[in-house]
Design a protein around this motif. Structure first.
Motif: not given
Length: 460
Positions: A373-374, A433
């Motif tokens: 994520s991110d 994300g």
């Protein structure tokens, strides 16, 4: 497309019209295929109007030629060469040290078989670095391949001060030595130390007068201290004319009479030394000991690694930090550390090389999170000299190269000829994300690294 490779015919007697013997192995081959790649095999396999008594043929009237190499390792690798001739990619799946070791042997075999296209391919695949340069200087003939020769000379010249400090350079052939000394980016700490090296080299090698003069002609005598010039005069190895020329040149500089800007009009020994620079080439490994950050952190491999941000050799800047510590960005790659900016649009992180300047060729990033994520998706790498005006070096839009926890990737930077002091990662859109966190774990840079010239002040 179907006719571009013939790998199925390796070891196949079908349509074969010759046999190559390598050690205890017999390889049925097709002249049309192997002679296309090897000038040597063209010579030994060519058909003659009349068979010669010394030629050997088997029961199928195929010419049998023994090409066994003196080195058993070369014999072992011949089948790889043969598969290349029949269309196989011999470098597929190889990287890092495996690629380097394989290419060394294959290059030697290709040279013996006089295969210019394969020699060029392997020369490009071989990564010449400051850590393996001595191997190349010891084992590769200076005339083996123009591309490889230029790479070797380029690296050897830029690290010649390191070679002088750590090796007895008497093993160098004259051809290698003169090419290195005449390189425009030759790095030496003192001109007098270069004079001493050349003097020792001449004492241990029988050289013609013209070659001795050529070597001594690579020294910038006008940068020597007075006491060192006095020693050179006493030893009477360098002509009075050359030394007088150096003194007059020094007087001109002291009087503000500058030399021509066109170095082609000036003898090499009167040209100004260029800024010391090192080639730190990307070798296929995302974080390696050939990177700029590693080089600065170890003072060019001369000391143990120390975090360059904590020692002040480089400066890292981030406007806001949500998680982690900024110096982790230039920490050891095996340490997976999280470093997050706050959730702010246009988040950025910059790295200031301070006294160094870099013409970048590649850069590597590691995702700074444990999960996927991110991850970075939209950003631009920028370069600057003063931190005020920025040049975009590469823009990324919806780039999915980073897609796992602490994943890494390296990008090539094409067509960059200007050197920069500061580099910045500027996020230009949401991450994976859909947030504005800039999440990085490590940064590494590659390219041509330079630092100011340290000239020993002359005191004529």
């Amino acid at each position: 497309k179907e006719m571009t490779t013939f790998t199925e015919y390796v070891h196949d007697d079908t349509y074969s019209d010759a046999v190559l013997v390598v050690s205890d192995q017999h390889y049925p081959v097709h002249r049309l295929v192997v002679c296309k790649h090897s000038n040597y095999l063209q010579r030994v396999l060519r058909k003659r109007k009349k068979k010669r008594k010394k030629d050997k043929y088997d029961e199928f009237d195929r010419k049998v030629v023994d090409i066994t190499f003196a080195t058993e390792e070369y014999n072992h690798h011949f089948e790889t060469i043969l598969r290349y001739m029949y269309g196989e990619n011999v470098l597929q799946g190889l990287n890092g040290q495996d690629c380097f070791e394989e290419c060394q042997v294959l290059l030697a075999v290709a040279q013996q078989l006089d295969m210019p296209l394969l020699v060029d391919l392997l020369a490009e695949a071989l990564h010449v670095t400051w850590k393996n340069i001595v191997y190349f200087l010891e084992t590769i003939p200076h005339s083996s391949n123009e591309y490889l020769c230029n790479k070797i000379v380029n690296i050897a010249a830029r690290y010649f001060d390191v070679l002088m400090d750590n090796y007895d350079l008497g093993f160098l052939s004259y051809d290698w030595l003169i090419l290195i000394l005449e390189h425009p980016h030759l790095n030496v700490k003192e001109e007098y130390s270069l004079y001493q090296l050349i003097k020792t080299y001449i004492e241990h090698n029988k050289l013609s007068k013209s070659r001795r003069n050529a070597l001594f002609g690579c020294i910038r005598y006008s940068n020597c201290k007075y006491e060192n010039i006095a020693k050179i005069i006493d030893e009477n190895l360098v002509s009075d004319q050359v030394l007088a020329e150096a003194v007059l040149h020094r007087i001109k500089l002291l009087k503000g009479i500058h030399q021509s800007e066109n170095e082609d009009d000036i003898p090499l020994r009167l040209c100004k030394r260029r800024a010391h620079s090192r080639i730190l080439e990307y070798t296929g490994t995302n974080f390696s000991e050939n990177g700029v950050i590693y080089y600065i952190s170890t003072q060019g491999g001369q000391t143990e690694w120390k975090n360059a941000s904590l020692t002040g050799k480089i400066k890292l800047t981030v406007p806001s930090l949500e998680k982690g510590k900024i110096h982790h960005l230039v920490g050891p790659d095996h340490e997976n550390k999280e470093c997050w900016t706050t959730d702010t649009p246009s988040s950025w992180i910059s790295i200031d090389l301070r006294k160094y300047r870099l013409i970048p060729s590649h850069y590597t990033l590691k995702h700074g999170g444990k999960s996927q994520s991110d991850c970075l998706r939209n950003w631009v790498l920028q370069g600057s000299e003063d931190g005020q005006e920025w040049t975009n070096l590469r823009r990324h839009t919806k780039d999915t190269s980073l897609r796992e926890g602490f994943g890494t990737h390296t990008w090539e930077l094409e067509g960059i000829e200007e050197a920069y002091r500061i580099f910045r990662i500027l996020q230009t859109g949401h991450n994976s994300g859909n947030n504005n966190f800039l999440v990085l774990g490590s940064i590494e840079l590659f390219g041509e690294l330079s630092e100011p010239v340290k000239i020993v002040q002359s005191n004529f």
